[in-house]
Design a protein around this motif. Structure first.
Motif, PDB file in Angstrom:
ATOM      1  N   GLU A  15      -6.369  -4.981   0.134  1.00 43.32           N
ATOM      2  CA  GLU A  15      -6.346  -3.545   0.457  1.00 43.32           C
ATOM      3  C   GLU A  15      -7.508  -2.827  -0.218  1.00 43.32           C
ATOM      4  OE1 GLU A  15      -1.460  -3.291   0.819  1.00 43.32           O
ATOM      5  OE2 GLU A  15      -2.444  -2.687  -1.050  1.00 43.32           O
ATOM      6  N   ALA A 145       2.276   1.824  -1.722  1.00 38.74           N
ATOM      7  CA  ALA A 145       2.358   1.607  -0.277  1.00 38.74           C
ATOM      8  C   ALA A 145       2.157   2.900   0.505  1.00 38.74           C
ATOM      9  CB  ALA A 145       3.692   0.965   0.079  1.00 38.74           C
ATOM     10  N   LEU A 146       2.680   4.005   0.003  1.00 41.13           N
ATOM     11  CA  LEU A 146       2.528   5.290   0.681  1.00 41.13           C
ATOM     12  C   LEU A 146       1.055   5.694   0.745  1.00 41.13           C
ATOM     13  CD1 LEU A 146       3.911   7.746   2.024  1.00 41.13           C
ATOM     14  CD2 LEU A 146       4.085   8.748  -0.276  1.00 41.13           C
ATOM     15  N   GLU A 149      -0.768   3.382   3.177  1.00 43.90           N
ATOM     16  CA  GLU A 149      -0.403   3.752   4.555  1.00 43.90           C
ATOM     17  C   GLU A 149      -1.257   4.917   5.043  1.00 43.90           C
ATOM     18  OE1 GLU A 149       3.367   5.972   6.726  1.00 43.90           O
ATOM     19  OE2 GLU A 149       3.765   4.792   4.916  1.00 43.90           O
ATOM     20  N   HIS A 150      -1.437   5.913   4.187  1.00 47.61           N
ATOM     21  CA  HIS A 150      -2.191   7.100   4.602  1.00 47.61           C
ATOM     22  C   HIS A 150      -3.693   6.864   4.619  1.00 47.61           C
ATOM     23  CE1 HIS A 150       0.746  10.183   5.534  1.00 47.61           C
ATOM     24  NE2 HIS A 150       1.543   9.432   4.793  1.00 47.61           N
ATOM     25  N   ARG A 152      -5.033   3.991   5.437  1.00 48.83           N
ATOM     26  CA  ARG A 152      -5.203   3.233   6.695  1.00 48.83           C
ATOM     27  C   ARG A 152      -5.163   4.174   7.897  1.00 48.83           C
ATOM     28  NH1 ARG A 152      -1.932  -1.696   4.955  1.00 48.83           N
ATOM     29  NH2 ARG A 152      -3.628  -3.121   4.474  1.00 48.83           N
TER      30      ARG A 152
END
Length: 163
Positions: A15, A145-146, A149-150, A152
């Motif tokens: 990531e 993860a939050l 996610e944003h 991405r």
């Protein structure tokens, strides 16, 4: 280190390599931060959100259920991301992968630094790290993860604009 821990570290490192942005400025920080806030409100997440560019905090919000303690955690995780140039989660995982404990082995003041998930570097292609985006208030893997996610979604949105 367990196989699960190795897999998590490998995913986080991927990531960190993947989420490199085109130019990113204060207006972009407002849009990204606002999107994070809107999503967190819908999900009823008790978090704080912060974005920095250089040494300036350019976006900050606290949502219902969060507290000043979350701000403290966000600040400590942000310092880790800035100092190590990578995600605060990745730093903590890397220490554990080597059988080390960040709180003692990093030799940094734990009242100022926390290698827990939730803050991710804003890295610009051809420039390097220009800031951070982070959240605090959930378990560390969920905070991380939050944000991922944003980031991405941000990149996906930019790709959509250029097609």
């Amino acid at each position: 280190m367990t196989d699960d821990s190795r897999a998590i570290l490998a995913r986080v490192e991927a990531e960190e390599r993947e989420l490199v942005l085109p130019p990113f400025d204060i207006s972009d920080a407002w849009v990204l931060g606002s999107r994070l806030r809107d999503d967190a409100l819908v999900r009823e997440l008790p978090i704080v959100i912060g974005i920095t560019l250089g040494e300036a905090r350019v976006f900050h919000t606290a949502l219902p259920g969060s507290s000043a303690d979350n701000d403290g955690w966000l600040d400590r995780k942000t310092r880790v991301a800035k100092r190590f140039g990578r995600s605060s989660y990745g730093v903590g995982l890397s220490f554990r992968a080597k059988g080390r404990d960040f709180d003692t082995d990093a030799r940094l003041d734990t009242s100022l630094y926390a290698a827990h998930g939730g803050v991710f570097p804003i890295t610009v292609l051809g420039v390097g790290m220009v800031g951070t985006v982070g959240v605090s208030g959930l378990p560390q893997a969920e905070d991380h993860a939050l944000v991922v996610e944003h980031l991405r979604a941000w990149l996906d949105g930019l790709a959509g604009e250029n097609s």
